[in-house]
Design a protein around this motif. Sequence first.
Motif, PDB file in Angstrom:
ATOM      1  N   UNK A 156       0.834  -1.195   0.000  1.00 25.73           N
ATOM      2  CA  UNK A 156       0.000   0.000   0.000  1.00 25.73           C
ATOM      3  C   UNK A 156       0.870   1.247   0.000  1.00 25.73           C
ATOM      4  N   UNK A 157       2.004   1.202   0.669  1.00 26.42           N
ATOM      5  CA  UNK A 157       2.877   2.357   0.797  1.00 26.42           C
ATOM      6  C   UNK A 157       4.089   2.257  -0.121  1.00 26.42           C
ATOM      7  N   UNK A 158       4.751   1.111  -0.137  1.00 31.75           N
ATOM      8  CA  UNK A 158       6.029   0.987  -0.826  1.00 31.75           C
ATOM      9  C   UNK A 158       5.949   0.378  -2.215  1.00 31.75           C
ATOM     10  N   UNK A 159       4.855  -0.207  -2.568  1.00 31.06           N
ATOM     11  CA  UNK A 159       4.763  -0.848  -3.868  1.00 31.06           C
ATOM     12  C   UNK A 159       5.264  -2.278  -3.832  1.00 31.06           C
ATOM     13  N   UNK A 160       5.510  -2.810  -4.965  1.00 35.49           N
ATOM     14  CA  UNK A 160       5.927  -4.206  -5.085  1.00 35.49           C
ATOM     15  C   UNK A 160       7.406  -4.377  -4.735  1.00 35.49           C
ATOM     16  N   UNK A 161       7.825  -5.627  -4.425  1.00 32.45           N
ATOM     17  CA  UNK A 161       9.248  -5.877  -4.161  1.00 32.45           C
ATOM     18  C   UNK A 161      10.115  -5.453  -5.348  1.00 32.45           C
ATOM     19  N   UNK A 162      11.308  -5.005  -5.037  1.00 32.35           N
ATOM     20  CA  UNK A 162      12.247  -4.534  -6.052  1.00 32.35           C
ATOM     21  C   UNK A 162      13.115  -5.706  -6.490  1.00 32.35           C
ATOM     22  N   UNK A 163      13.247  -5.915  -7.798  1.00 29.62           N
ATOM     23  CA  UNK A 163      14.053  -7.017  -8.335  1.00 29.62           C
ATOM     24  C   UNK A 163      15.329  -6.452  -8.942  1.00 29.62           C
ATOM     25  N   UNK A 164      16.473  -6.943  -8.459  1.00 32.39           N
ATOM     26  CA  UNK A 164      17.787  -6.544  -8.962  1.00 32.39           C
ATOM     27  C   UNK A 164      18.594  -7.799  -9.262  1.00 32.39           C
ATOM     28  N   UNK A 165      18.921  -8.020 -10.513  1.00 28.83           N
ATOM     29  CA  UNK A 165      19.690  -9.201 -10.933  1.00 28.83           C
ATOM     30  C   UNK A 165      19.171 -10.465 -10.253  1.00 28.83           C
ATOM     31  N   UNK A 166      19.951 -11.041  -9.336  1.00 31.03           N
ATOM     32  CA  UNK A 166      19.541 -12.283  -8.668  1.00 31.03           C
ATOM     33  C   UNK A 166      19.051 -12.007  -7.245  1.00 31.03           C
ATOM     34  N   UNK A 167      18.656 -10.767  -6.955  1.00 30.72           N
ATOM     35  CA  UNK A 167      18.244 -10.387  -5.605  1.00 30.72           C
ATOM     36  C   UNK A 167      16.894  -9.679  -5.655  1.00 30.72           C
ATOM     37  N   UNK A 208      16.536 -10.867  -0.427  1.00 24.83           N
ATOM     38  CA  UNK A 208      16.277 -12.274  -0.730  1.00 24.83           C
ATOM     39  C   UNK A 208      17.096 -12.684  -1.946  1.00 24.83           C
ATOM     40  N   UNK A 209      17.965 -13.692  -1.759  1.00 27.49           N
ATOM     41  CA  UNK A 209      18.719 -14.282  -2.867  1.00 27.49           C
ATOM     42  C   UNK A 209      18.429 -15.773  -2.878  1.00 27.49           C
ATOM     43  N   UNK A 210      18.969 -16.474  -3.854  1.00 29.99           N
ATOM     44  CA  UNK A 210      18.749 -17.925  -3.914  1.00 29.99           C
ATOM     45  C   UNK A 210      19.478 -18.641  -2.779  1.00 29.99           C
TER      46      UNK A 210
END
Length: 122
Positions: free
Chosen positions: A27-38, A85-87
Amino acid sequence: MDTNQVAYKSPIKVIFEKFSIQKDVSLVYGEPIKLDNKRVLPVAKVSYAVGGGGGYSGESEESSVSQGEGGGGHIVIKPVGVYEITSEKVIFKPVIEFRLIVLLASVCTFGVIWLLKNKNLK
């Protein structure tokens, strides 16, 4: 109800519906941010209290006395940290670094001890 009349539509209904459907951090921050493998997932404490009321007299919408409403509330949003979060692993990083809290607590404790020790020497 006359077929020429349109049903009463509350402008604040949209706000209340958004809060009732979307009660998470997006609601405030939006969706998770995706960076390469993170992925970076923001974490926040969101609390709110809202209320409102309204009415419709049954007259035509053009009438100045046909409808009325009011509402109010209080919203508090406090960022807590992020999950990286990474693999391989998931790491939580708080907004205030834990080491900084420990350092400040230590400095304050040693400062109080030093003041009490020097006061007793006089």
